[in-house]
Design a protein around this motif. Sequence first.
Motif, PDB file in Angstrom:
ATOM      1  N   PRO A   1       0.996  -1.060   0.052  1.00 58.37           N
ATOM      2  CA  PRO A   1       0.029  -0.066   0.143  1.00 58.37           C
ATOM      3  C   PRO A   1       0.810   1.200   0.016  1.00 58.37           C
ATOM      4  CG  PRO A   1      -0.972  -1.495   1.575  1.00 58.37           C
ATOM      5  CD  PRO A   1       0.627  -2.227   1.037  1.00 58.37           C
ATOM      6  N   ARG A   2       1.925   1.298   0.739  1.00 56.61           N
ATOM      7  CA  ARG A   2       2.773   2.685   0.971  1.00 56.61           C
ATOM      8  C   ARG A   2       3.587   2.648  -0.502  1.00 56.61           C
ATOM      9  NH1 ARG A   2       5.365   2.331   6.796  1.00 56.61           N
ATOM     10  NH2 ARG A   2       4.862   0.050   6.419  1.00 56.61           N
ATOM     11  N   LEU A   3       3.969   1.694  -1.068  1.00 59.67           N
ATOM     12  CA  LEU A   3       4.735   1.818  -2.309  1.00 59.67           C
ATOM     13  C   LEU A   3       3.666   2.306  -3.311  1.00 59.67           C
ATOM     14  CD1 LEU A   3       6.510  -1.807  -2.502  1.00 59.67           C
ATOM     15  CD2 LEU A   3       7.510   0.535  -2.398  1.00 59.67           C
ATOM     16  N   ARG A   4       2.438   1.967  -3.296  1.00 58.51           N
ATOM     17  CA  ARG A   4       1.537   2.671  -4.483  1.00 58.51           C
ATOM     18  C   ARG A   4       1.106   3.914  -3.950  1.00 58.51           C
ATOM     19  NH1 ARG A   4       0.490  -1.336  -7.661  1.00 58.51           N
ATOM     20  NH2 ARG A   4       0.007  -3.563  -7.125  1.00 58.51           N
ATOM     21  N   ASP A   5       1.306   4.432  -2.618  1.00 55.79           N
ATOM     22  CA  ASP A   5       0.942   5.730  -2.567  1.00 55.79           C
ATOM     23  C   ASP A   5       1.997   6.735  -2.623  1.00 55.79           C
ATOM     24  OD1 ASP A   5      -1.592   5.099  -1.461  1.00 55.79           O
ATOM     25  OD2 ASP A   5      -0.820   4.977   0.864  1.00 55.79           O
ATOM     26  N   GLY A   6       3.414   5.948  -2.689  1.00 54.84           N
ATOM     27  CA  GLY A   6       4.832   6.772  -2.872  1.00 54.84           C
ATOM     28  C   GLY A   6       5.002   6.856  -4.263  1.00 54.84           C
ATOM     29  N   GLY A   7       4.089   6.003  -5.283  1.00 58.12           N
ATOM     30  CA  GLY A   7       4.347   6.206  -6.696  1.00 58.12           C
ATOM     31  C   GLY A   7       5.687   5.477  -7.142  1.00 58.12           C
ATOM     32  N   VAL A   8       5.900   4.186  -6.214  1.00 59.55           N
ATOM     33  CA  VAL A   8       7.170   3.358  -6.646  1.00 59.55           C
ATOM     34  C   VAL A   8       6.724   2.258  -7.545  1.00 59.55           C
ATOM     35  CG1 VAL A   8       8.849   1.910  -5.468  1.00 59.55           C
ATOM     36  CG2 VAL A   8       8.082   4.141  -4.462  1.00 59.55           C
ATOM     37  N   SER A   9       7.512   2.069  -8.567  1.00 62.60           N
ATOM     38  CA  SER A   9       7.212   0.992  -9.436  1.00 62.60           C
ATOM     39  C   SER A   9       8.269   0.054  -9.536  1.00 62.60           C
ATOM     40  CB  SER A   9       6.834   1.452 -10.865  1.00 62.60           C
ATOM     41  OG  SER A   9       5.486   1.714 -11.104  1.00 62.60           O
ATOM     42  N   ALA A  10       9.589   0.266  -9.089  1.00 67.23           N
ATOM     43  CA  ALA A  10      10.665  -0.665  -9.043  1.00 67.23           C
ATOM     44  C   ALA A  10      11.438  -0.352  -7.896  1.00 67.23           C
ATOM     45  CB  ALA A  10      11.272  -0.398 -10.424  1.00 67.23           C
ATOM     46  N   LEU A  11      12.132  -1.709  -7.357  1.00 63.86           N
ATOM     47  CA  LEU A  11      12.731  -1.491  -6.231  1.00 63.86           C
ATOM     48  C   LEU A  11      14.092  -2.135  -6.443  1.00 63.86           C
ATOM     49  CD1 LEU A  11      10.112  -2.257  -3.432  1.00 63.86           C
ATOM     50  CD2 LEU A  11      11.673  -0.253  -3.664  1.00 63.86           C
ATOM     51  N   LEU A  12      15.461  -2.075  -6.147  1.00 61.88           N
ATOM     52  CA  LEU A  12      16.500  -2.725  -6.002  1.00 61.88           C
ATOM     53  C   LEU A  12      16.477  -3.349  -4.539  1.00 61.88           C
ATOM     54  CD1 LEU A  12      19.113  -0.934  -7.901  1.00 61.88           C
ATOM     55  CD2 LEU A  12      17.907  -2.871  -8.722  1.00 61.88           C
ATOM     56  N   TRP A  13      16.359  -4.771  -4.382  1.00 63.39           N
ATOM     57  CA  TRP A  13      16.362  -5.090  -2.777  1.00 63.39           C
ATOM     58  C   TRP A  13      17.952  -5.510  -2.563  1.00 63.39           C
ATOM     59  CZ3 TRP A  13      11.774  -8.926  -1.848  1.00 63.39           C
ATOM     60  CH2 TRP A  13      10.708  -8.369  -1.772  1.00 63.39           C
ATOM     61  N   THR A  14      18.325  -4.716  -1.735  1.00 68.01           N
ATOM     62  CA  THR A  14      19.940  -5.112  -1.241  1.00 68.01           C
ATOM     63  C   THR A  14      19.802  -6.339  -0.461  1.00 68.01           C
ATOM     64  OG1 THR A  14      21.385  -3.871  -0.180  1.00 68.01           O
ATOM     65  CG2 THR A  14      19.544  -3.449   0.543  1.00 68.01           C
ATOM     66  N   LEU A  15      20.901  -7.142  -0.691  1.00 75.04           N
ATOM     67  CA  LEU A  15      21.111  -8.218   0.085  1.00 75.04           C
ATOM     68  C   LEU A  15      22.301  -8.011   1.148  1.00 75.04           C
ATOM     69  CD1 LEU A  15      20.863 -10.304  -3.214  1.00 75.04           C
ATOM     70  CD2 LEU A  15      19.160  -9.913  -1.566  1.00 75.04           C
ATOM     71  N   ARG A  16      21.911  -7.515   2.408  1.00 75.51           N
ATOM     72  CA  ARG A  16      22.782  -6.996   3.268  1.00 75.51           C
ATOM     73  C   ARG A  16      23.259  -8.221   4.310  1.00 75.51           C
ATOM     74  NH1 ARG A  16      19.989  -3.573   7.237  1.00 75.51           N
ATOM     75  NH2 ARG A  16      18.147  -4.953   6.931  1.00 75.51           N
ATOM     76  N   LEU A  17      24.280  -7.695   4.899  1.00 75.08           N
ATOM     77  CA  LEU A  17      25.028  -8.607   5.688  1.00 75.08           C
ATOM     78  C   LEU A  17      24.820  -7.819   7.076  1.00 75.08           C
ATOM     79  CD1 LEU A  17      28.248  -9.637   4.210  1.00 75.08           C
ATOM     80  CD2 LEU A  17      26.014 -10.755   4.096  1.00 75.08           C
ATOM     81  N   LEU A  18      24.269  -8.562   8.385  1.00 79.41           N
ATOM     82  CA  LEU A  18      24.008  -7.678   9.550  1.00 79.41           C
ATOM     83  C   LEU A  18      25.070  -7.780  10.354  1.00 79.41           C
ATOM     84  CD1 LEU A  18      20.173  -9.137   9.947  1.00 79.41           C
ATOM     85  CD2 LEU A  18      20.945  -7.080   8.849  1.00 79.41           C
ATOM     86  N   PRO A  19      25.829  -6.761  10.598  1.00 84.61           N
ATOM     87  CA  PRO A  19      26.994  -6.722  11.416  1.00 84.61           C
ATOM     88  C   PRO A  19      26.621  -7.556  12.748  1.00 84.61           C
ATOM     89  CG  PRO A  19      26.462  -4.687  10.539  1.00 84.61           C
ATOM     90  CD  PRO A  19      25.408  -5.390  10.303  1.00 84.61           C
ATOM     91  N   GLY A  20      27.848  -8.192  13.319  1.00 77.17           N
ATOM     92  CA  GLY A  20      28.005  -8.845  14.528  1.00 77.17           C
ATOM     93  C   GLY A  20      26.844 -10.189  14.588  1.00 77.17           C
ATOM     94  N   THR A  21      26.629 -10.720  13.455  1.00 80.19           N
ATOM     95  CA  THR A  21      25.819 -11.815  13.468  1.00 80.19           C
ATOM     96  C   THR A  21      26.519 -12.887  12.800  1.00 80.19           C
ATOM     97  OG1 THR A  21      24.505 -11.168  11.364  1.00 80.19           O
ATOM     98  CG2 THR A  21      23.652 -10.430  13.609  1.00 80.19           C
ATOM     99  N   ALA A  22      26.265 -14.122  12.933  1.00 77.71           N
ATOM    100  CA  ALA A  22      26.678 -15.282  12.116  1.00 77.71           C
ATOM    101  C   ALA A  22      26.221 -14.987  10.692  1.00 77.71           C
ATOM    102  CB  ALA A  22      26.004 -16.670  12.715  1.00 77.71           C
ATOM    103  N   HIS A  23      25.026 -14.537  10.591  1.00 79.97           N
ATOM    104  CA  HIS A  23      24.601 -14.008   9.291  1.00 79.97           C
ATOM    105  C   HIS A  23      25.867 -13.261   8.238  1.00 79.97           C
ATOM    106  CE1 HIS A  23      22.098 -11.596   6.604  1.00 79.97           C
ATOM    107  NE2 HIS A  23      21.554 -12.726   6.225  1.00 79.97           N
ATOM    108  N   ALA A  24      26.604 -12.307   9.273  1.00 79.53           N
ATOM    109  CA  ALA A  24      27.701 -11.447   8.249  1.00 79.53           C
ATOM    110  C   ALA A  24      28.996 -12.423   8.159  1.00 79.53           C
ATOM    111  CB  ALA A  24      27.866 -10.292   9.203  1.00 79.53           C
ATOM    112  N   GLU A  25      28.893 -13.505   8.971  1.00 82.41           N
ATOM    113  CA  GLU A  25      30.390 -14.456   8.829  1.00 82.41           C
ATOM    114  C   GLU A  25      30.262 -15.357   7.959  1.00 82.41           C
ATOM    115  OE1 GLU A  25      30.539 -16.047  12.711  1.00 82.41           O
ATOM    116  OE2 GLU A  25      30.920 -14.221  13.776  1.00 82.41           O
ATOM    117  N   ASN A  26      29.101 -15.794   7.240  1.00 84.77           N
ATOM    118  CA  ASN A  26      29.037 -16.268   6.069  1.00 84.77           C
ATOM    119  C   ASN A  26      28.400 -15.751   4.641  1.00 84.77           C
ATOM    120  OD1 ASN A  26      30.123 -18.998   7.230  1.00 84.77           O
ATOM    121  ND2 ASN A  26      28.511 -18.297   8.730  1.00 84.77           N
ATOM    122  N   PRO A  27      29.189 -14.668   4.353  1.00 84.01           N
ATOM    123  CA  PRO A  27      28.331 -13.679   3.243  1.00 84.01           C
ATOM    124  C   PRO A  27      27.752 -14.589   2.129  1.00 84.01           C
ATOM    125  CG  PRO A  27      30.771 -13.440   3.175  1.00 84.01           C
ATOM    126  CD  PRO A  27      30.559 -14.179   4.446  1.00 84.01           C
TER     127      PRO A  27
END
Length: 371
Positions: free
Chosen positions: A82-108
């Motif tokens: 709903p907010r994407l439509r309200d904001g007039g957004v038609s495309a997104l680049l979804w960043t694939l982040r590493l969360l610092p300080g987590t095991a998630h970041a240790e295995n990129p």
Amino acid sequence: MAELQDELTATAEMGELAELSSPTEEPPAPPAPPAGDALTRARALLTTHPVADGYCGLPATLRTLPWYDLELGDSSVDTDIPRLRDGGVSALLWTLRLLPGTAHAENPVTAVLEQLDLAKHVVAEYPEGLRLARSASEACDARAYGRIAVLMGPAPAAAIGDSLATLRALHTLGLRVLTLSGASWATEAGLTRFGEEVVREMNRLGVLADLTGASARTARRVLAVTKAPVILTHSGAHALNSHPDNVPDDLLVDLAAAGGVCLVPCSAERTGSALGDVADHLDHVRRVAGPESVGLCGAYDTGAVHPDGLADVSRYPYLIAELVERGWPESDLAQLTWGNVQRVLRETEFAARAAALRRPPSTARIERLDT
């Protein structure tokens, strides 16, 4: 008597008409535009030239939530349909982040693979709102069908694990942007020989190079090596804010010469605490690099603090209204919101087709080139 009265009335009406049509009479001035006219114009423009948001951190954020509903709206995120439509957004680049300080970041590599997998399932869960796109034409198709296009990237350089084969695998899975910083082959000293080969292989595949956070030496070497445009996915003007990810004017000039685009973020840390601060950065990048080298990035769902007036993706019309009031012509606004991102995607795809005819997949290995 009645006939005389009719005649007098008719004569009076003819006189009034003659008086109104007199060439010496000035026409009435048009009414002054209402105070909200800039916002009305901004919303109208976004129906034709919607926003392509260059940096959305939704995949990593959704991993941390036990439950969410992007279709009805979800207060636990900055980005929902709903907010994407309200904001007039038609495309997104979804960043694939590493969360610092987590095991998630240790295995990129694993972390990025898991986010690619999650993104695929999220898009499939909301087929009436989202559509996965791998190219500029697929993003246009999604928009034509009333869907919001989701493109994968940027991912951190560590995600390829110093392997061109992994880069190719990630591209096959949908990755379209790679950030060239934070790797052993892209440092303060610049690109190594293996780093240059990474850029050439990205050109062959059609993966955009993101120079956000890259050192000046790395950025300039990438610009010298690449045959495709580059992008800065979330960088403001260093002249206005000295955040290390922001871009100095000389690099903005070089970026423009190479056909690249700087996506200015809605981030209090990078651009300032007010909507007008973000507009100042957009003005500066447009003035230095030109209207064909500036774009938008929300930096929503990344943990960033956002400027007042730009709390979530629904607020883009207010930012565009500010630019309207500053005198931006519609042609420049159309490039800012949609045109410039589409152009760099298309030119990257064209460069990839040409490169694929010139060279096979690279077999270079980091231990052979950088030791």
